[in-house]
Write a protein that holds these residues in place. Structure first.
Motif, PDB file in Angstrom:
ATOM      1  N   ILE A   1       0.874  -1.167   0.000  1.00  0.00           N
ATOM      2  CA  ILE A   1       0.000   0.000   0.000  1.00  0.00           C
ATOM      3  C   ILE A   1       0.913   1.220   0.000  1.00  0.00           C
ATOM      4  O   ILE A   1       1.758   1.374   0.887  1.00  0.00           O
ATOM      5  CB  ILE A   1      -0.930   0.025   1.236  1.00  0.00           C
ATOM      6  CG1 ILE A   1      -1.653  -1.330   1.415  1.00  0.00           C
ATOM      7  CG2 ILE A   1      -1.924   1.165   1.135  1.00  0.00           C
ATOM      8  CD1 ILE A   1      -2.613  -1.704   0.322  1.00  0.00           C
ATOM      9  N   VAL A   2       0.741   2.069  -1.005  1.00  0.00           N
ATOM     10  CA  VAL A   2       1.624   3.232  -1.157  1.00  0.00           C
ATOM     11  C   VAL A   2       0.855   4.528  -0.933  1.00  0.00           C
ATOM     12  O   VAL A   2      -0.356   4.524  -0.758  1.00  0.00           O
ATOM     13  CB  VAL A   2       2.289   3.231  -2.554  1.00  0.00           C
ATOM     14  CG1 VAL A   2       3.210   2.027  -2.704  1.00  0.00           C
ATOM     15  CG2 VAL A   2       1.246   3.257  -3.657  1.00  0.00           C
ATOM     16  N   ASP A   3       1.593   5.622  -0.967  1.00  0.00           N
ATOM     17  CA  ASP A   3       1.034   6.955  -0.741  1.00  0.00           C
ATOM     18  C   ASP A   3       0.401   7.055   0.647  1.00  0.00           C
ATOM     19  O   ASP A   3      -0.643   7.678   0.827  1.00  0.00           O
ATOM     20  CB  ASP A   3       0.005   7.333  -1.819  1.00  0.00           C
ATOM     21  CG  ASP A   3       0.623   7.386  -3.213  1.00  0.00           C
ATOM     22  OD1 ASP A   3       1.874   7.321  -3.308  1.00  0.00           O
ATOM     23  OD2 ASP A   3      -0.116   7.493  -4.188  1.00  0.00           O
TER      24      ASP A   3
ATOM     25  N   ARG B   1      -3.221   2.169  -3.366  1.00  0.00           N
ATOM     26  CA  ARG B   1      -3.176   3.348  -2.504  1.00  0.00           C
ATOM     27  C   ARG B   1      -4.584   3.625  -1.998  1.00  0.00           C
ATOM     28  O   ARG B   1      -5.567   3.256  -2.651  1.00  0.00           O
ATOM     29  CB  ARG B   1      -2.630   4.550  -3.247  1.00  0.00           C
ATOM     30  CG  ARG B   1      -3.578   5.099  -4.281  1.00  0.00           C
ATOM     31  CD  ARG B   1      -3.025   6.333  -4.952  1.00  0.00           C
ATOM     32  NE  ARG B   1      -3.920   6.760  -6.022  1.00  0.00           N
ATOM     33  CZ  ARG B   1      -3.554   7.535  -7.021  1.00  0.00           C
ATOM     34  NH1 ARG B   1      -2.317   8.004  -7.073  1.00  0.00           N
ATOM     35  NH2 ARG B   1      -4.412   7.884  -7.942  1.00  0.00           N
TER      36      ARG B   1
END
Ligand SMILES: [Zn+2]
Length: 139
Positions: A96-98, A134
């Protein structure tokens, strides 16, 4: 010799999975697999290719990794989640990014796929891309 998480030829063969969220669905019982499988647990080998873009993606659970391998040192802490696609109920373990802080994440939150760099090998110049997720931006 550089160390790859996945050797480049194998990575290349899996580009549909990594780039386009391609899964396989059994034509006999309807089970869906991600990553795709050639054979279903029911014994059927008649699998069709589908994409996991029919529904919403929901964060089922997540964890935070503070201790990571050298390849991911610049990205830490790394947020890893289990994401479920609503039309197939397929679950994906993914980065999971941002996410600035763990308080940005909560179970049941809607997330969306994004195309990002997964790994770089500066010695050889190879950049591997893939799908991460995200938190979905509302509004
Ligand atoms: Zn089956």
């Amino acid at each position: 010799m550089p160390a790859y998480t996945v050797p480049v030829p194998r990575y290349w063969r899996r580009i549909g999975t990594y780039y386009r969220l391609e899964a396989s669905r059994c034509r006999n019982c309807g089970r869906v697999y991600y990553p795709p499988r050639m054979r279903c647990v029911c014994g059927c080998k008649d699998m069709e290719k589908i994409r996991l873009l029919g529904g919403k993606f929901q964060l089922i659970d997540f964890t935070v990794l503070h201790s990571v391998s050298e390849d991911f040192e610049k990205q830490k802490p790394i947020f890893v989640g289990i994401v479920e696609e609503s039309s197939t109920n397929v679950r994906i373990i993914t980065q999971i990014v941002d996410v600035a802080d763990v308080s940005d994440l909560e179970k049941s939150r809607e997330v969306e796929p994004v195309f990002r760099v997964v790994k770089r090998d500066g010695n050889v110049g190879i950049i591997c891309y893939g799908t991460k997720f995200r938190p979905k931006i509302v509004g």
